[in-house]
Design an enzyme around this catalytic site. Structure first.
Site, PDB file in Angstrom:
ATOM      1  N   ARG A  50     -33.006 -34.482 -28.535  1.00  0.00           N
ATOM      2  CA  ARG A  50     -33.436 -33.179 -28.006  1.00  0.00           C
ATOM      3  C   ARG A  50     -32.552 -32.066 -28.573  1.00  0.00           C
ATOM      4  O   ARG A  50     -33.018 -30.970 -28.871  1.00  0.00           O
ATOM      5  CB  ARG A  50     -33.408 -33.161 -26.471  1.00  0.00           C
ATOM      6  CG  ARG A  50     -33.652 -31.771 -25.889  1.00  0.00           C
ATOM      7  CD  ARG A  50     -34.243 -31.728 -24.480  1.00  0.00           C
ATOM      8  NE  ARG A  50     -33.761 -32.729 -23.574  1.00  0.00           N
ATOM      9  CZ  ARG A  50     -32.559 -32.741 -22.995  1.00  0.00           C
ATOM     10  NH1 ARG A  50     -31.681 -31.774 -23.225  1.00  0.00           N
ATOM     11  NH2 ARG A  50     -32.224 -33.715 -22.186  1.00  0.00           N
ATOM     12  N   TYR A 102     -51.925 -12.487 -32.681  1.00  0.00           N
ATOM     13  CA  TYR A 102     -52.501 -13.799 -32.413  1.00  0.00           C
ATOM     14  C   TYR A 102     -52.815 -13.889 -30.911  1.00  0.00           C
ATOM     15  O   TYR A 102     -51.979 -13.522 -30.076  1.00  0.00           O
ATOM     16  CB  TYR A 102     -51.484 -14.869 -32.811  1.00  0.00           C
ATOM     17  CG  TYR A 102     -51.934 -16.262 -32.514  1.00  0.00           C
ATOM     18  CD1 TYR A 102     -52.971 -16.848 -33.232  1.00  0.00           C
ATOM     19  CD2 TYR A 102     -51.336 -17.008 -31.499  1.00  0.00           C
ATOM     20  CE1 TYR A 102     -53.395 -18.132 -32.952  1.00  0.00           C
ATOM     21  CE2 TYR A 102     -51.751 -18.297 -31.224  1.00  0.00           C
ATOM     22  CZ  TYR A 102     -52.786 -18.857 -31.947  1.00  0.00           C
ATOM     23  OH  TYR A 102     -53.199 -20.123 -31.666  1.00  0.00           O
ATOM     24  N   ASP A 173     -43.407 -11.882 -36.691  1.00  0.00           N
ATOM     25  CA  ASP A 173     -44.160 -13.124 -36.860  1.00  0.00           C
ATOM     26  C   ASP A 173     -44.684 -13.113 -38.296  1.00  0.00           C
ATOM     27  O   ASP A 173     -45.561 -12.324 -38.649  1.00  0.00           O
ATOM     28  CB  ASP A 173     -45.312 -13.185 -35.837  1.00  0.00           C
ATOM     29  CG  ASP A 173     -46.135 -14.468 -35.954  1.00  0.00           C
ATOM     30  OD1 ASP A 173     -46.180 -15.060 -37.050  1.00  0.00           O
ATOM     31  OD2 ASP A 173     -46.762 -14.864 -34.948  1.00  0.00           O
ATOM     32  N   LYS A 198     -49.380 -23.633 -39.825  1.00  0.00           N
ATOM     33  CA  LYS A 198     -50.263 -22.934 -40.752  1.00  0.00           C
ATOM     34  C   LYS A 198     -49.807 -23.166 -42.203  1.00  0.00           C
ATOM     35  O   LYS A 198     -49.910 -24.270 -42.675  1.00  0.00           O
ATOM     36  CB  LYS A 198     -50.316 -21.447 -40.379  1.00  0.00           C
ATOM     37  CG  LYS A 198     -50.489 -21.190 -38.862  1.00  0.00           C
ATOM     38  CD  LYS A 198     -51.825 -21.653 -38.317  1.00  0.00           C
ATOM     39  CE  LYS A 198     -51.900 -21.648 -36.789  1.00  0.00           C
ATOM     40  NZ  LYS A 198     -51.581 -20.409 -36.133  1.00  0.00           N
TER      41      LYS A 198
HETATM   42  C1  LIG Z   1     -51.209 -20.031 -34.831  1.00  0.00           C
HETATM   43  C2  LIG Z   1     -50.345 -18.876 -34.647  1.00  0.00           C
HETATM   44  C3  LIG Z   1     -49.367 -18.855 -33.642  1.00  0.00           C
HETATM   45  C4  LIG Z   1     -49.188 -20.014 -32.681  1.00  0.00           C
HETATM   46  O1  LIG Z   1     -48.777 -21.188 -33.326  1.00  0.00           O
HETATM   47  P1  LIG Z   1     -49.179 -22.675 -32.875  1.00  0.00           P
HETATM   48  O2  LIG Z   1     -48.497 -23.518 -33.885  1.00  0.00           O
HETATM   49  O3  LIG Z   1     -50.668 -22.779 -32.894  1.00  0.00           O
HETATM   50  O4  LIG Z   1     -48.640 -22.880 -31.487  1.00  0.00           O
HETATM   51  C5  LIG Z   1     -48.555 -17.732 -33.553  1.00  0.00           C
HETATM   52  N1  LIG Z   1     -48.713 -16.675 -34.383  1.00  0.00           N
HETATM   53  C6  LIG Z   1     -49.651 -16.663 -35.349  1.00  0.00           C
HETATM   54  C7  LIG Z   1     -49.773 -15.472 -36.237  1.00  0.00           C
HETATM   55  C8  LIG Z   1     -50.505 -17.744 -35.511  1.00  0.00           C
HETATM   56  O5  LIG Z   1     -51.435 -17.722 -36.461  1.00  0.00           O
END
Ligand SMILES: *Cc1c(COP(=O)(O)O)cnc(C)c1O
Length: 379
Positions: A50, A102, A173, A198
């Site tokens: 962890r 998002y 982000d 992604k």
């Molecule tokens: C998909 C996404 C998230 C969240 O991520 P997960 O891996 O699905 O939990 C946050 N910000 C953006 C811009 C995203 O495309």
């Protein structure tokens, strides 16, 4: 040692030979929950997975090198990373956030963080005067750029200067462009977050999330939160993302090349009303993108005449799959209205132009002619 980007995708800034005593070329998966101590008061550097696990640590080093950060932390998903990040704040703290985020991030802010008495202002950080919203309790500015799904571009250096002036955290982000095309820390951001699910993973097979920080104090605070809340990435998933990142540079190039061709093709199609892609010279964010990013990425949104056409496209595509998520080698089409942005309040959605006439494409690495043929028959 510091290497150039494509090399860092494979080794981070480590020497190639330093990864494992056995000579394993692929970093091993340390599938263990706990670690034996050589003696009382001694540790191998690992105690319990962890807290840290060698496979996760290797992944964190690679991601940290790609974002030019001080430290990177790997979480079980992008949302797990954001949830941990928000633990930096206390009841009453105010955060200025982009308004075209998002959908899951908006859901987190409005339902979980709000309940814990964090306060948010959602504004268009690509256009509005951010300073107007700063109060004595403002602790952070949070942006996505380009935004999801409308592809609005915020000037990162400009916002960084405001954050510095008021001594507040600036969080970006960076999921949509990935570190291959954009490094917000180099432009003055304090913290970068990623959905590693992604582009970093790139194969639509694993969830992951990252927080990258630019200093030791933030690193210590967030490492304490990570070990306490326990949302770190598992060893096998860490390995999958490590493997995905090895090809990040060549995937990004091919995906962008395909996206530019498709954006131009859509723009020339009479059934398409608007194409939102920052790589088109008439996009309002084109010049800023050229200054702050090394590319425009492979996400694009387009608008058709009415929702019947949108729904017809969704049910007619054969190669392009109708699925949430983005950034992988497979081209996916989404309907933000009912999928990624279903939980965004209706008035916010409409203000941002997210109507039932818009569709979002995440362009993959397929042959671009096959993709265009598929869109062509669907339209
Ligand atoms: C998909 C996404 C998230 C969240 O991520 P997960 O891996 O699905 O939990 C946050 N910000 C953006 C811009 C995203 O495309």
């Amino acid at each position: 040692m510091t290497y150039n980007f494509s090399t860092k995708c494979i080794y981070g800034n480590n020497d190639a030979t330093s990864c494992d005593k056995s000579g394993a070329i692929s970093f091993p998966i340390y599938q263990t929950a706990t670690f034996a101590h050589p003696g009382v008061g001694n540790s191998t550097g690992y105690d319990y997975s962890r807290l840290q696990n060698p496979t996760r640590e290797q992944l964190e080093k690679v991601v940290c090198s790609l974002e030019n950060g001080y430290d990177a932390l790997a979480f079980s998903s992008g949302m797990a990373a954001l949830t941990a990040l928000m633990e930096l704040f206390s009841p009453g703290d105010h955060i200025i956030s982009g308004n075209d985020l998002y959908g899951g991030s908006i859901r987190l802010f409005n339902n979980i963080n709000n309940k814990n008495l964090l306060k948010f202002d959602f504004i268009d950080t690509s256009k509005e005067d951010i300073e107007k919203y700063i109060t004595p309790s403002t602790k952070a500015i949070y942006v996505e750029t380009p935004t999801n799904p409308m592809m609005n571009v915020t000037d990162i250096s400009k916002v960084a200067a405001i954050a510095k002036k008021y001594n507040i955290l600036f969080i970006v982000d960076n999921t949509f462009l990935s570190p291959y095309f954009q490094n917000p820390i180099d432009l003055g951001a304090d913290i970068v977050v990623h959905s590693g699910t992604k582009f970093l993973g790139g194969h639509n097979d694993t969830l992951a999330g990252f927080i990258v920080v630019n200093n030791e104090e933030l690193s210590e605070k967030l490492r304490f939160i990570l070990k306490t809340v326990g949302s770190g990435l598992a060893p096998f998933d860490s390995w999958l993302i490590l493997r995905g990142i090895k090809t990040l540079a060549i995937r990004m190039e091919r995906q962008q090349q395909n996206a530019i061709a498709i954006a131009q093709w859509l723009k020339a199609n009479s059934k398409v009303k608007n194409v939102y892609y920052p790589g088109l010279p008439d996009h309002p964010g084109y010049e800023i993108s050229k200054n702050q990013s090394r590319g425009f990425g492979s996400m694009l949104t387009f608008e058709v005449e009415n929702s019947e056409i949108a729904l017809h496209i969704l049910s007619s595509v054969k190669l392009i799959q109708f699925a949430e998520s983005l950034g992988g080698v497979e081209t996916l089409i989404t309907y933000p209205m009912t999928q990624t942005h279903a939980d965004v309040p209706k008035d916010v959605r409409e203000k941002n132009g997210i109507t039932d006439n818009i569709l979002r494409l995440s362009i993959g690495i397929e042959d671009v002619n096959d993709l265009i043929n598929d869109l062509s028959q669907a339209l």
